[in-house]
Every structure is written in C-alpha cells, then in structure tokens.
Write an enzyme that holds these catalytic residues in place. Structure first.
Site, PDB file in Angstrom:
ATOM      1  N   PHE A   1       0.832  -1.211   0.000  1.00 27.97           N
ATOM      2  CA  PHE A   1       0.000   0.000   0.000  1.00 27.97           C
ATOM      3  C   PHE A   1       0.872   1.270   0.000  1.00 27.97           C
ATOM      4  O   PHE A   1       0.926   2.010  -1.006  1.00 27.97           O
ATOM      5  CB  PHE A   1      -0.928  -0.097   1.219  1.00 27.97           C
ATOM      6  CG  PHE A   1      -1.613   1.163   1.637  1.00 27.97           C
ATOM      7  CD1 PHE A   1      -2.278   1.960   0.721  1.00 27.97           C
ATOM      8  CD2 PHE A   1      -1.611   1.547   2.979  1.00 27.97           C
ATOM      9  CE1 PHE A   1      -2.924   3.121   1.128  1.00 27.97           C
ATOM     10  CE2 PHE A   1      -2.253   2.697   3.395  1.00 27.97           C
ATOM     11  CZ  PHE A   1      -2.902   3.490   2.471  1.00 27.97           C
TER      12      PHE A   1
ATOM     13  N   ASP B   1       9.871  -6.591  -3.408  1.00 26.21           N
ATOM     14  CA  ASP B   1       8.751  -7.122  -2.622  1.00 26.21           C
ATOM     15  C   ASP B   1       8.737  -8.637  -2.795  1.00 26.21           C
ATOM     16  O   ASP B   1       9.185  -9.150  -3.825  1.00 26.21           O
ATOM     17  CB  ASP B   1       7.416  -6.538  -3.123  1.00 26.21           C
ATOM     18  CG  ASP B   1       6.363  -6.460  -2.037  1.00 26.21           C
ATOM     19  OD1 ASP B   1       6.006  -5.342  -1.624  1.00 26.21           O
ATOM     20  OD2 ASP B   1       5.895  -7.529  -1.573  1.00 26.21           O
TER      21      ASP B   1
ATOM     22  N   SER C   1       6.211   2.800  13.780  1.00 24.86           N
ATOM     23  CA  SER C   1       4.761   2.833  13.979  1.00 24.86           C
ATOM     24  C   SER C   1       4.435   3.487  15.307  1.00 24.86           C
ATOM     25  O   SER C   1       5.203   3.365  16.280  1.00 24.86           O
ATOM     26  CB  SER C   1       4.225   1.399  13.979  1.00 24.86           C
ATOM     27  OG  SER C   1       2.893   1.391  14.437  1.00 24.86           O
TER      28      SER C   1
ATOM     29  N   TYR D   1       4.552  -7.143  17.190  1.00 25.18           N
ATOM     30  CA  TYR D   1       4.751  -6.185  16.089  1.00 25.18           C
ATOM     31  C   TYR D   1       5.397  -4.898  16.617  1.00 25.18           C
ATOM     32  O   TYR D   1       6.383  -4.398  16.070  1.00 25.18           O
ATOM     33  CB  TYR D   1       3.390  -5.886  15.447  1.00 25.18           C
ATOM     34  CG  TYR D   1       3.380  -4.744  14.452  1.00 25.18           C
ATOM     35  CD1 TYR D   1       3.866  -4.918  13.159  1.00 25.18           C
ATOM     36  CD2 TYR D   1       2.874  -3.485  14.801  1.00 25.18           C
ATOM     37  CE1 TYR D   1       3.846  -3.867  12.243  1.00 25.18           C
ATOM     38  CE2 TYR D   1       2.847  -2.436  13.891  1.00 25.18           C
ATOM     39  CZ  TYR D   1       3.337  -2.632  12.614  1.00 25.18           C
ATOM     40  OH  TYR D   1       3.318  -1.588  11.710  1.00 25.18           O
TER      41      TYR D   1
ATOM     42  N   ASP E   1      -5.233  -4.106  20.802  1.00 27.71           N
ATOM     43  CA  ASP E   1      -5.744  -2.843  20.250  1.00 27.71           C
ATOM     44  C   ASP E   1      -5.534  -1.714  21.267  1.00 27.71           C
ATOM     45  O   ASP E   1      -5.765  -1.886  22.463  1.00 27.71           O
ATOM     46  CB  ASP E   1      -7.246  -2.953  19.932  1.00 27.71           C
ATOM     47  CG  ASP E   1      -7.488  -3.322  18.475  1.00 27.71           C
ATOM     48  OD1 ASP E   1      -6.499  -3.442  17.734  1.00 27.71           O
ATOM     49  OD2 ASP E   1      -8.660  -3.497  18.100  1.00 27.71           O
TER      50      ASP E   1
HETATM   51  N1  LIG Z   1      -0.753   1.169   7.141  1.00 19.20           N
HETATM   52  C1  LIG Z   1      -0.626   1.668   8.366  1.00 19.20           C
HETATM   53  O1  LIG Z   1      -1.566   2.196   8.940  1.00 19.20           O
HETATM   54  C2  LIG Z   1       0.717   1.631   9.059  1.00 19.20           C
HETATM   55  C3  LIG Z   1       0.810   2.210  10.347  1.00 19.20           C
HETATM   56  C4  LIG Z   1       2.039   2.181  10.993  1.00 19.20           C
HETATM   57  C5  LIG Z   1       3.130   1.632  10.374  1.00 19.20           C
HETATM   58  N2  LIG Z   1       3.001   1.061   9.122  1.00 19.20           N
HETATM   59  C6  LIG Z   1       4.193   0.482   8.499  1.00 19.20           C
HETATM   60  O2  LIG Z   1       4.272   0.985   7.177  1.00 19.20           O
HETATM   61  C7  LIG Z   1       4.900   0.021   6.325  1.00 19.20           C
HETATM   62  C8  LIG Z   1       4.057  -0.195   5.076  1.00 19.20           C
HETATM   63  O3  LIG Z   1       2.795  -0.726   5.464  1.00 19.20           O
HETATM   64  P1  LIG Z   1       1.581  -0.922   4.455  1.00 19.20           P
HETATM   65  O4  LIG Z   1       0.366  -0.440   5.139  1.00 19.20           O
HETATM   66  O5  LIG Z   1       1.957  -0.386   3.136  1.00 19.20           O
HETATM   67  O6  LIG Z   1       1.473  -2.504   4.408  1.00 19.20           O
HETATM   68  P2  LIG Z   1       1.445  -3.521   3.153  1.00 19.20           P
HETATM   69  O7  LIG Z   1       1.195  -4.872   3.756  1.00 19.20           O
HETATM   70  O8  LIG Z   1       0.525  -3.035   2.109  1.00 19.20           O
HETATM   71  O9  LIG Z   1       2.936  -3.409   2.621  1.00 19.20           O
HETATM   72  C9  LIG Z   1       3.999  -4.154   3.139  1.00 19.20           C
HETATM   73  C10 LIG Z   1       4.719  -4.747   1.946  1.00 19.20           C
HETATM   74  O10 LIG Z   1       5.867  -5.462   2.426  1.00 19.20           O
HETATM   75  C11 LIG Z   1       5.960  -6.661   1.684  1.00 19.20           C
HETATM   76  N3  LIG Z   1       6.731  -7.623   2.496  1.00 19.20           N
HETATM   77  C12 LIG Z   1       6.369  -8.188   3.666  1.00 19.20           C
HETATM   78  N4  LIG Z   1       7.333  -9.021   4.092  1.00 19.20           N
HETATM   79  C13 LIG Z   1       8.311  -8.975   3.169  1.00 19.20           C
HETATM   80  C14 LIG Z   1       9.557  -9.628   3.026  1.00 19.20           C
HETATM   81  N5  LIG Z   1       9.959 -10.525   3.950  1.00 19.20           N
HETATM   82  N6  LIG Z   1      10.331  -9.344   1.967  1.00 19.20           N
HETATM   83  C15 LIG Z   1       9.921  -8.444   1.024  1.00 19.20           C
HETATM   84  N7  LIG Z   1       8.738  -7.815   1.076  1.00 19.20           N
HETATM   85  C16 LIG Z   1       7.936  -8.081   2.146  1.00 19.20           C
HETATM   86  C17 LIG Z   1       4.529  -7.098   1.458  1.00 19.20           C
HETATM   87  O11 LIG Z   1       4.371  -8.025   0.401  1.00 19.20           O
HETATM   88  C18 LIG Z   1       3.866  -5.756   1.167  1.00 19.20           C
HETATM   89  O12 LIG Z   1       3.899  -5.467  -0.211  1.00 19.20           O
HETATM   90  C19 LIG Z   1       5.104  -1.220   7.176  1.00 19.20           C
HETATM   91  O13 LIG Z   1       6.437  -1.240   7.655  1.00 19.20           O
HETATM   92  C20 LIG Z   1       4.150  -1.017   8.342  1.00 19.20           C
HETATM   93  O14 LIG Z   1       4.574  -1.699   9.503  1.00 19.20           O
HETATM   94  C21 LIG Z   1       1.820   1.052   8.455  1.00 19.20           C
END
Ligand SMILES: NC(=O)c1ccc[n+]([C@@H]2O[C@H](COP(=O)([O-])OP(=O)(O)OC[C@H]3O[C@@H](n4cnc5c(N)ncnc54)[C@H](O)[C@@H]3O)[C@@H](O)[C@H]2O)c1
Length: 336
Positions: A24, A44, A139, A163, A296
């Site tokens: 995302f 990815d 996060s 996490y 949560d």
């Molecule tokens: N979306 C939120 O609200 C939020 C909030 C706080 C932190 N984050 C952090 O932001 C970052 C992005 O999150 P997102 O919402 O886009 O999630 P997402 O799941 O859409 O994206 C994560 C991506 O990482 C890839 N991935 C996972 N494990 C992998 C691996 N071992 N090797 C290669 N690729 C791998 C997945 O396939 C995915 O495309 C993450 O680090 C997440 O912890 C997100």
C-alpha cells in the site's frame, strides 16, 4: 500534490530503493517518486503486496518515467536480495514488513524474521552500499496505550504486541548503526487511502469498512467505538518519507507522522456514511459492534510538531478530503 514535494528534488535525480514496493504505502512512494522524475528500484516478496498495486502505481506515468523503474522480486529476510536492491542507490525507503498486530501474536517468529532480521538486513545493505539516507516505517504502536496524553517522540515506549516490539527494536538498532548514514524512523499513525488491502481482517479499518459498505454489509466496530485514532492520508506519508530522506540531521531521528488530530471510530464512521450517501445517493449500512481485540490501543494521539519543525512536513489532506478520494477509489474504481 507533487508541487510542494518537488521543491527539494528540483534539479536532482536520485536513485531510490523501496522495500515493500508492491504494498500500500510502497506503491504510492513508487508512483510519486517516478512522477517526480526519480529513479526507483523496488523490492517485494508479495506476502501482502500485489502486482496490481504496481500496475496501478505506474499506469498514469509517461513511458519515460516508467522506464526509470526496476522491480526485484526478493525477500528482506535474504541478505543477498537486500544487497542487490541497495547497490548504487542514494536513498533507501524501507516499508516492507509483516503488517499486522494480531498476526504478530499468532506467529511471533515470522514477525521477528521480517520485522527485525529483515529490517537489519536492509539497514546493513544500505550502509554497505554507501547510501546517504535510510528512512524506515516505524509505527505509533511503539507507544502502546498512552491514555489521553498527547505523545511526543520522547514519551516512554511501551510496546503491547510482538509487532510493536519489533518496530521498537528497529529504532534501537538504528541508533546503534547510524554512523555515516542519515537515518530517520517515521512513526506512522493510521494510514489510509487507495490501494489499502481490505481483504485481510487485520488491515486498516477504513479500507475494511469501505469494502464492506460497498458490498452492502455492516461495518464492524471492535469495542465501543470510542477508541481514537489519527488517520493520515497516504500521500502525506509519501511527503514525510521524501522530506525525511532529504533532511540532513543528526544521525538518527524519529518523527511522529500523522495529522495531529484524532477522531473516535464512531465519528469516523459517521463521516464515511455521510460522504457515501452524498456520492451514491444511497444509505450506507449502520455499524455493528464486536468485542475489543487483543493488543488494540484505546487512544492514539501524537504531536507532530517535531516533523513540522525539522522536516517542514505539513499534512495537506484533512480527514474529509482524504476519505473523499479513498471512497472514490473503493466504491467507484475497485468495486464499482
Ligand atoms: N498502514 C498503516 O496504517 C501503518 C501504520 C504504521 C506503520 N506502518 C508500516 O508501514 C509500512 C508499510 O505498510 P503498508 O500499510 O503499506 O502494508 P502492506 O502490507 O501493504 O505493505 C507491506 C509490503 O511489504 C511486503 N513484504 C512483507 N514481508 C516482506 C519480506 N519478507 N520481503 C519483502 N517484502 C515483504 C509485502 O508483500 C507488502 O507489499 C510497514 O512497515 C508497516 O509496519 C503502516
């Protein structure tokens, strides 16, 4: 939206590595950086990301912009893949992670492999390749439940899930390894926007609710609906990443990245239902309640003034505007 971002990039073409590029947030980084004329290499393993996200991220770009993108199917748990990704890059934006609090309880080892070992592999590869900046997704989960206090970056950390422990560990490693590399950790609040995957029960609440509403199903509220969250539109997270990457600060800094405003889930749902009715002329189903979930957080409210002052970060989408765009995508483009 590209205008304020492009300022720091005028006349410069950097080579950016993005982990989690098919996810995302990662796919929005790919899209914006290519549109800004940058060179991007993404990686990815499709654990939760998809080729569809990458297709959508690149579909509106010119051929010239698209040609500056390279994709590596690889895994951050593999140090060789990380070295291949980081070879010759200027900036690394690390987004890949196992992104789910409940899943981190179910499989804490996988959480550790992706979110600690994988993180370290990418960080060490960035150092070895001589990159100038490393920006990573931390996060707000690192704070745990701060009650109704407004959290600043120096608040004590109290992770409540595997996490969150992993994200906190990443911050500690960054502190230790931040010589000859600028490192910034971005503590994202709740990110939302187009391309957020609603199919996982652990995904962001906005994408899940919109997807259910689009199918005529009731959105589920875990708890009493009085939990608060700061919802940040994904393009503002892109802004934060670019500004943090171009910032030359102390060796390691962490920043809260949100809007500085929080809403209860009940209020969020009423704005969504209102916008949905305005756009479709239909009444959205009402919410239904389910028990609170393990891990949560009750309240989430963070101060973003450090990022405002040091990075010149300025959220540009308020909740209505961000929801408006997100609803368009979920209702009319994806499911419409
Ligand atoms: N979306 C939120 O609200 C939020 C909030 C706080 C932190 N984050 C952090 O932001 C970052 C992005 O999150 P997102 O919402 O886009 O999630 P997402 O799941 O859409 O994206 C994560 C991506 O990482 C890839 N991935 C996972 N494990 C992998 C691996 N071992 N090797 C290669 N690729 C791998 C997945 O396939 C995915 O495309 C993450 O680090 C997440 O912890 C997100």
């Amino acid at each position: 939206m590209l205008e304020p971002l492009s300022q720091g990039l005028i006349g410069s073409r950097f080579r950016w590595a993005i982990t989690g590029a098919a996810g995302f947030v990662g796919s929005h980084l790919v899209e914006s950086l290519l549109a800004l004329g940058q060179e991007v290499v993404g990686m990815d393993n499709f654990l939760s990301g998809s080729t569809k996200n990458l297709e959508e991220a690149t579909e509106k770009l010119t051929d010239d912009q698209r040609r500056r993108f390279t994709f590596i199917e690889g895994d951050i748990r593999n140090p060789e893949d990380c070295l291949a990704l980081c070879r010759g890059v200027d900036i690394v934006l690390h987004q890949a992670a196992l992104v789910s609090v409940p899943r981190s309880f179910e499989d804490p080892l996988l959480n550790n492999q992706c979110n600690v070992d994988g993180f370290l592999n990418v960080l060490l590869a960035a150092k070895k390749s001589g990159a100038r900046s490393f920006v990573y997704a931390s996060s707000a989960a690192v704070y745990g439940d701060g009650g109704e206090k407004i959290l600043t970056e120096d608040a004590s950390l109290n992770p409540k899930s595997p996490y969150a422990v992993a994200k906190m560990t990443d911050e500690l490693y960054s502190q230790v390894f931040a010589s000859d590399l600028n490192i910034a950790g971005l503590r994202y609040m709740n990110v939302y926007g187009p391309r957020q995957d609603p199919t996982s029960p652990y995904s962001g609440v906005i994408s899940i609710w919109l997807s259910r509403i689009a199918q005529g199903q009731q959105p589920v509220i875990f708890g009493d609906g009085k939990n608060t969250r700061d919802f940040i539109y994904v393009k503002d997270v892109v802004q934060a990443n670019i500004k943090a990457a171009l910032f030359k600060g102390e060796k390691h800094e962490v920043f809260n990245i949100g809007t500085g405003h929080s809403v209860t889930l009940l209020d969020l749902l009423s704005v969504i239902r209102e916008l949905y009715s305005e756009k479709t002329g239909k009444v959205a189903p009402e919410g239904t309640f389910a028990p609170f979930r393990e891990g949560d957080i009750r309240y989430s409210k963070a101060d973003i003034s450090k990022a405002e002052k040091m990075l010149n970060y300025k959220p540009t989408y308020d909740l209505r505007e961000g929801l408006d765009r997100t609803i368009d995508w979920f209702i009319f483009q994806r499911t419409g």
